[in-house]
Design a protein around this motif. Structure first.
Motif, PDB file in Angstrom:
ATOM      1  N   LEU A  60      10.696   3.529   0.212  1.00 32.80           N
ATOM      2  CA  LEU A  60      10.288   1.448   0.210  1.00 32.80           C
ATOM      3  C   LEU A  60       8.285   2.459   0.549  1.00 32.80           C
ATOM      4  O   LEU A  60       8.003   1.222   0.371  1.00 32.80           O
ATOM      5  N   GLY A  61       8.123   3.709   1.302  1.00 31.72           N
ATOM      6  CA  GLY A  61       6.939   4.363   1.144  1.00 31.72           C
ATOM      7  C   GLY A  61       7.054   5.633   0.989  1.00 31.72           C
ATOM      8  O   GLY A  61       7.893   5.551  -0.303  1.00 31.72           O
ATOM      9  N   MET A  62       6.195   5.779   1.050  1.00 37.06           N
ATOM     10  CA  MET A  62       6.241   7.466   0.375  1.00 37.06           C
ATOM     11  C   MET A  62       5.843   8.929   1.026  1.00 37.06           C
ATOM     12  O   MET A  62       4.626   8.057   2.242  1.00 37.06           O
ATOM     13  N   CYS A  63       6.099   9.434   1.555  1.00 36.76           N
ATOM     14  CA  CYS A  63       5.288  10.808   2.347  1.00 36.76           C
ATOM     15  C   CYS A  63       5.713  12.285   1.120  1.00 36.76           C
ATOM     16  O   CYS A  63       6.056  12.536   0.574  1.00 36.76           O
ATOM     17  N   VAL A  64       4.425  12.896   1.491  1.00 35.08           N
ATOM     18  CA  VAL A  64       4.137  13.669   0.402  1.00 35.08           C
ATOM     19  C   VAL A  64       4.260  15.219   1.588  1.00 35.08           C
ATOM     20  O   VAL A  64       4.196  15.773   3.277  1.00 35.08           O
ATOM     21  N   VAL A  65       4.175  16.430   1.108  1.00 35.13           N
ATOM     22  CA  VAL A  65       3.870  18.121   1.798  1.00 35.13           C
ATOM     23  C   VAL A  65       2.946  18.438   0.860  1.00 35.13           C
ATOM     24  O   VAL A  65       3.121  18.774   0.007  1.00 35.13           O
TER      25      VAL A  65
ATOM     26  N   GLY B  79       0.800  -1.187  -0.097  1.00 36.45           N
ATOM     27  CA  GLY B  79       0.403   0.020  -0.178  1.00 36.45           C
ATOM     28  C   GLY B  79       0.908   1.282  -0.015  1.00 36.45           C
ATOM     29  O   GLY B  79       0.424   2.203   0.258  1.00 36.45           O
ATOM     30  N   GLN B  80       2.170   1.138  -0.539  1.00 38.94           N
ATOM     31  CA  GLN B  80       2.537   2.614  -0.030  1.00 38.94           C
ATOM     32  C   GLN B  80       2.556   3.771  -1.020  1.00 38.94           C
ATOM     33  O   GLN B  80       2.998   4.727  -1.204  1.00 38.94           O
ATOM     34  N   MET B  81       1.544   3.354  -1.801  1.00 40.88           N
ATOM     35  CA  MET B  81       0.999   4.166  -3.153  1.00 40.88           C
ATOM     36  C   MET B  81      -0.058   5.105  -2.531  1.00 40.88           C
ATOM     37  O   MET B  81       0.438   6.453  -3.313  1.00 40.88           O
TER      38      MET B  81
ATOM     39  N   LEU C  15      -3.024   4.364  -2.152  1.00 38.06           N
ATOM     40  CA  LEU C  15      -4.404   4.092  -2.324  1.00 38.06           C
ATOM     41  C   LEU C  15      -5.465   3.910  -2.207  1.00 38.06           C
ATOM     42  O   LEU C  15      -6.316   3.175  -2.641  1.00 38.06           O
ATOM     43  N   GLY C  16      -5.301   3.435  -0.774  1.00 37.18           N
ATOM     44  CA  GLY C  16      -6.000   2.562   0.009  1.00 37.18           C
ATOM     45  C   GLY C  16      -6.196   0.959  -0.386  1.00 37.18           C
ATOM     46  O   GLY C  16      -7.102   0.801   0.162  1.00 37.18           O
ATOM     47  N   THR C  17      -5.117   0.181  -0.932  1.00 40.66           N
ATOM     48  CA  THR C  17      -4.904  -1.108  -1.706  1.00 40.66           C
ATOM     49  C   THR C  17      -3.766  -1.059  -1.700  1.00 40.66           C
ATOM     50  O   THR C  17      -2.752  -0.434  -1.581  1.00 40.66           O
ATOM     51  N   SER C  18      -3.536  -2.475  -1.333  1.00 38.95           N
ATOM     52  CA  SER C  18      -1.945  -3.315  -1.500  1.00 38.95           C
ATOM     53  C   SER C  18      -2.458  -3.952  -3.172  1.00 38.95           C
ATOM     54  O   SER C  18      -1.369  -4.836  -3.034  1.00 38.95           O
ATOM     55  N   ALA C  19      -3.065  -3.581  -3.885  1.00 41.07           N
ATOM     56  CA  ALA C  19      -2.890  -4.738  -5.317  1.00 41.07           C
ATOM     57  C   ALA C  19      -1.407  -4.249  -5.850  1.00 41.07           C
ATOM     58  O   ALA C  19      -0.738  -3.181  -5.649  1.00 41.07           O
ATOM     59  N   ARG C  20      -0.694  -5.488  -6.195  1.00 39.79           N
ATOM     60  CA  ARG C  20       0.563  -5.463  -6.633  1.00 39.79           C
ATOM     61  C   ARG C  20       0.897  -4.695  -7.400  1.00 39.79           C
ATOM     62  O   ARG C  20       2.054  -4.015  -6.900  1.00 39.79           O
ATOM     63  N   GLU C  21       0.617  -4.208  -8.476  1.00 39.83           N
ATOM     64  CA  GLU C  21       1.222  -3.802  -9.628  1.00 39.83           C
ATOM     65  C   GLU C  21       0.076  -2.540 -10.345  1.00 39.83           C
ATOM     66  O   GLU C  21      -1.120  -3.265 -11.028  1.00 39.83           O
ATOM     67  N   PHE C  22       1.239  -1.323 -10.601  1.00 36.68           N
ATOM     68  CA  PHE C  22       0.274  -0.774 -11.118  1.00 36.68           C
ATOM     69  C   PHE C  22       1.361  -0.185 -12.476  1.00 36.68           C
ATOM     70  O   PHE C  22       2.127   0.980 -12.729  1.00 36.68           O
TER      71      PHE C  22
END
Length: 85
Positions: free
Chosen positions: A74-79, A44-46, A48-55
């Protein structure tokens, strides 16, 4: 005619403010603050509220405000534009 088609294609794409590459996914931040990402999402690092494997193609990341900055590994952080992280 080929040149005209190329110019239209370039104008229709949002200007890139930042391209960020992570461990298993990558993101594009437009100059207007829109964030789109592609790649692995196993945990779920993108965001999106899901852990769908690939986009394999870029998907817009739904956020309440435009993005000012983004960092990924490995994850994501936004400002966001209001300074919230």
């Amino acid at each position: 005619l080929v040149l005209l088609a190329f110019v239209i294609l370039v104008v229709s794409r949002p200007a890139t403010a930042r391209l960020v590459l992570g461990n298993r996914h990558s993101c594009h931040l437009s100059s207007k603050g829109f964030l789109s990402c592609w790649g692995g999402n196993d945990f779920g690092q993108m965001g999106l509220g899901t852990s769908a494997r690939e986009f394999p193609k870029a998907v817009g990341i739904p956020l309440p405000l435009p993005v000012r900055d983004v960092a990924i590994a490995l994850g994501m952080c936004v400002v966001l534009s209001d300074g919230a992280a």
